[in-house]
Design a protein around this motif. Structure first.
Motif, PDB file in Angstrom:
ATOM      1  N   LYS A 297      -2.672   0.801  -4.493  1.00 29.18           N
ATOM      2  CA  LYS A 297      -1.706  -0.210  -4.945  1.00 29.18           C
ATOM      3  C   LYS A 297      -0.391   0.437  -5.344  1.00 29.18           C
ATOM      4  N   ARG A 298      -0.461   1.554  -6.082  1.00 29.51           N
ATOM      5  CA  ARG A 298       0.742   2.257  -6.530  1.00 29.51           C
ATOM      6  C   ARG A 298       1.545   2.779  -5.339  1.00 29.51           C
TER       7      ARG A 298
ATOM      8  N   ASP B 224      -6.228   1.569  -7.568  1.00 30.79           N
ATOM      9  CA  ASP B 224      -4.965   1.725  -8.290  1.00 30.79           C
ATOM     10  C   ASP B 224      -4.016   2.669  -7.545  1.00 30.79           C
TER      11      ASP B 224
END
Length: 462
Positions: free
Chosen positions: A421-422, A418
């Protein structure tokens, strides 16, 4: 038996004249009033003045700058040693010493000796010039100066070590800034030629019209503007040692043909000469281009390529050995601490992550530039390099700048999916926002709605 000199003034004067004529340094004798009464031939040669110019006149008649040391010794009644003065019309630099003369306790005059140092200075300058030439013909780096423990750099170092003992031509291939010259120095220093000269030639910097004279030399008067005694070319200068031809791909086809002949025959023919001279030179060439591709394009001679490509060492770019960055940073910090008188002792983990995330198109040279610039701009009280000290790599939002149009790097080390991805989405969004397009156009480029775009833009505010 020494004859009695009492009452034989003329005899004493002639004896004194003969004695001072035997002294190689310039000598002047003055009376108690500071007037010159005697000089030797060495003095006349040094000052350019005759007996008529100085005898019977004040002893400072010859001084071009400052006061007379003879008069000074008479006035103060003591000896002076090695005072710098300039004498005669040509203002020759001399070291002057003078001592007062006493007879039965009475001051009767002074004797001065002048030692010409202008010739010493000339010889010193000539020696320094030759030392500078010798320093330019010496290799400075060894294999220990090539830092790194990555597999690729260790492989290149092993190949350099293996080829050092033979005199075969070496071709160093690598991007600009990877350290090709360091490898050339190291190979020379490990070779049996280490005691011989190391001559570095930047092929791109040689004027095309002067390539032949620079490489092979010329005889005196060979062409207009040539030196009267002729000049040795780079091959002759490197005789018994190593010639490093950096940026070899920049040579014209004509220069390549002449270079090939020398490599084949191991002899050079100076411009204006008919007698070739044998040379014993090992050639190390370097290029940041694909020479095989240059051969296919007709820009580089195939026969010269084969002659150069006897031993090929590929030097990896920094992006392929990023694990060496911490070691390189420590070395660079130490180097510039000494150069700039700074006291930087570390680099923060976050700053190091930024350096590890960057792709380094300029390689080690660019890394050194970034670190040294950061150190220059740091406050004298700061001891650690932090992200804010790397403005060339980090933008105002703390994001790593893109390497080129559309290239984005994201560090994944120690991060969850995450988080990766962020970070990636934020950098993509930043890239498109920098294009100064309307939000509608950006949303269309990204294939999302305007509403989704504005939602993602909050990433920059979090």
């Amino acid at each position: 038996m020494i004859p009695s000199l009492k009452g034989e003034a003329e005899y004493v004067i002639n004896l004194l004249k003969n004695i001072i004529e035997m002294i190689p340094d310039a000598v002047m004798v003055a009376d108690r009033d500071g007037n010159c009464i005697m000089v030797n031939q060495a003095y006349k040669n040094l000052s350019g003045l005759s007996d008529e110019d100085v005898v019977g006149k004040p002893a400072d008649i010859d001084i071009a700058e400052r006061d007379s040391v003879l008069i000074k010794s008479i006035r103060e009644g003591r000896e002076f040693v090695n005072l710098l003065r300039r004498v005669g019309p040509d203002k020759r630099e001399v070291l002057c010493s003078a001592k007062p003369i006493y007879i039965q306790g009475e001051l009767v005059g002074s004797v001065g000796v002048m030692h010409d140092i202008s010739e010493i200075k000339r010889l010193s300058r000539e020696l320094e010039h030759k030392n500078r030439i010798l320093r330019s013909l010496e290799s400075k780096y060894t294999l220990d100066d090539i830092l790194g423990n990555s597999e690729k750099i260790l492989k290149a170092k092993e190949e350099a070590k293996a080829c050092a003992g033979v005199s075969a031509t070496v071709l160093l291939v690598g991007e600009s800034g990877t350290g090709k010259e360091l490898f050339a120095h190291a190979i020379h220093n490990m070779s049996p030629r280490a005691g011989g000269p190391f001559v570095r030639v930047n092929c791109a910097a040689i004027n095309k019209e002067l390539v032949e004279s620079e490489l092979f030399g010329y005889e005196g008067g060979a062409f207009t503007g040539s030196l009267r005694h002729g000049k040795k070319g780079y091959f002759e200068q490197a005789d018994g040692g190593t010639l490093f031809l950096d940026e070899i791909s920049e040579f014209s086809l004509q220069a390549q043909a002449k270079l090939l002949r020398v490599l084949q025959e191991q002899e050079v023919l100076r411009i204006g000469s008919t007698v070739p001279q044998k040379v014993d030179v090992r050639v190390i060439a370097a290029t940041n281009r694909d020479l095989e591709e240059e051969v296919r394009r007709g820009n580089f001679r195939q026969d010269l390529y084969y002659r150069l490509n006897v031993i090929k060492i590929t030097i990896p770019p920094l992006r392929e050995r990023k694990e060496d960055i911490p070691l390189l940073c420590n070395s660079i910090i130490k180097k510039y601490n000494q150069k700039y008188g700074r006291g930087i002792n570390s680099i923060s983990k976050k700053a190091l992550e930024i350096l590890m995330s960057y792709d380094w198109p300029g390689n080690v040279r660019e890394l050194e530039n970034i670190i040294s610039r950061a150190m220059i701009n740091m406050d004298i009280s700061e001891k650690e390099i932090k992200p804010e000290h790397l403005p060339d790599l980090v933008d105002n939002h703390g994001f790593l700048r893109q390497l080129s149009d559309g290239d984005i790097v994201v560090s994944v080390k120690g991060k969850t999916w995450d988080q990766v991805k962020r970070e990636f989405e934020a950098k993509v969004l930043k890239f498109f926002l920098n294009k100064k397009k309307s939000k509608t156009a950006i949303a269309k480029d990204l294939g999302i709605t305007r509403r989704a775009l504005y939602k993602k833009m909050k990433l920059l505010e979090d």
